[in-house]
Design an enzyme around this catalytic site. Sequence first.
Site, PDB file in Angstrom:
ATOM      1  N   ASN A 176       0.865  -1.060   0.103  1.00  0.00           N
ATOM      2  CA  ASN A 176       0.141   0.109   0.015  1.00  0.00           C
ATOM      3  C   ASN A 176       0.985   1.263   0.047  1.00  0.00           C
ATOM      4  O   ASN A 176       2.019   1.476   0.801  1.00  0.00           O
ATOM      5  CB  ASN A 176      -0.946   0.155   1.265  1.00  0.00           C
ATOM      6  CG  ASN A 176      -0.681  -0.337   2.546  1.00  0.00           C
ATOM      7  OD1 ASN A 176       0.583  -0.851   2.584  1.00  0.00           O
ATOM      8  ND2 ASN A 176      -1.001   0.496   3.479  1.00  0.00           N
ATOM      9  N   GLU A 214       0.400   5.167   0.819  1.00  0.00           N
ATOM     10  CA  GLU A 214      -0.451   6.230   1.184  1.00  0.00           C
ATOM     11  C   GLU A 214      -0.191   7.588   0.701  1.00  0.00           C
ATOM     12  O   GLU A 214       0.980   7.819   0.062  1.00  0.00           O
ATOM     13  CB  GLU A 214      -0.477   6.005   2.585  1.00  0.00           C
ATOM     14  CG  GLU A 214      -1.255   4.659   3.086  1.00  0.00           C
ATOM     15  CD  GLU A 214      -1.434   4.685   4.535  1.00  0.00           C
ATOM     16  OE1 GLU A 214      -0.868   5.426   5.226  1.00  0.00           O
ATOM     17  OE2 GLU A 214      -2.100   3.700   4.897  1.00  0.00           O
ATOM     18  N   GLU A 235      -3.110  -4.702  -3.047  1.00  0.00           N
ATOM     19  CA  GLU A 235      -3.688  -5.583  -3.951  1.00  0.00           C
ATOM     20  C   GLU A 235      -3.799  -4.954  -5.334  1.00  0.00           C
ATOM     21  O   GLU A 235      -3.373  -5.543  -6.384  1.00  0.00           O
ATOM     22  CB  GLU A 235      -4.844  -5.948  -3.589  1.00  0.00           C
ATOM     23  CG  GLU A 235      -4.688  -6.946  -2.368  1.00  0.00           C
ATOM     24  CD  GLU A 235      -5.235  -6.069  -1.103  1.00  0.00           C
ATOM     25  OE1 GLU A 235      -4.733  -4.892  -0.823  1.00  0.00           O
ATOM     26  OE2 GLU A 235      -5.932  -6.580   0.022  1.00  0.00           O
ATOM     27  N   CYS A 260     -10.252  -5.331   0.360  1.00  0.00           N
ATOM     28  CA  CYS A 260     -11.266  -4.551   0.349  1.00  0.00           C
ATOM     29  C   CYS A 260     -12.407  -4.640  -0.622  1.00  0.00           C
ATOM     30  O   CYS A 260     -11.730  -5.207  -1.761  1.00  0.00           O
ATOM     31  CB  CYS A 260     -10.806  -2.907   0.713  1.00  0.00           C
ATOM     32  SG  CYS A 260     -10.361  -2.294  -0.979  1.00  0.00           S
ATOM     33  N   CYS A 273     -10.525  -3.648  -4.084  1.00  0.00           N
ATOM     34  CA  CYS A 273      -9.643  -4.408  -4.506  1.00  0.00           C
ATOM     35  C   CYS A 273     -10.017  -5.885  -5.184  1.00  0.00           C
ATOM     36  O   CYS A 273      -9.684  -6.358  -6.153  1.00  0.00           O
ATOM     37  CB  CYS A 273      -8.428  -4.828  -3.365  1.00  0.00           C
ATOM     38  SG  CYS A 273      -7.596  -3.399  -3.019  1.00  0.00           S
TER      39      CYS A 273
END
Length: 160
Positions: free
Chosen positions: A62, A64, A75, A112, A115
């Site tokens: 990830n 950010e 992902e 999530c 994803c």
Amino acid sequence: MKEITIASKITVFETIQELPLVEQNLMSKAIEAREKAYAPYSKFRVGAAILLDNGEIVIGSNQENAAYPSGLCAERVAIFQAGSLYPEAIIQKVAITAASDNNKTTTPVPPCGACRQSIAEYEVRQETPIEIYYMGETGPIHYSTSLKNLLPFMFEKNLL
Ligand code: THU
């Protein structure tokens, strides 16, 4: 009126050592990716590793951003990278792991919704199921034979 019931089957592996060797290796790549996450805001690091039918493993973590919605999940970083680098390859397996800097995440962390939708696009495109393995910082690991099990009633191109 009628009702539709959806059932999803998930297999649970108690530890990484319980996984077959190929999957153990893939999950260890996801852990390496997780450690390279850029997650200064959430302190929640996620890593993903994707095995392709050409033998390549593509990773993502990830990323950010100070403007929060501009960041991206591990992902999707990984699957878009795989789609960009190897558009002809079949995506066979995705391993995902997530760890918080604040506490030990022992519950399996599924991808999530966004994803799942992104991975589903590739499963539909290649007409071959994508196996998904996900865990927290350590096992247990949840395994699904197809992304579809995680996204019933998916939105896909046939609906357009
Ligand atoms: N995150 C992922 O990388 N994958 C998911 O499936 C869920 C969430 C990231 C996004 C954000 O950087 C952090 O985890 C906290 O939500």
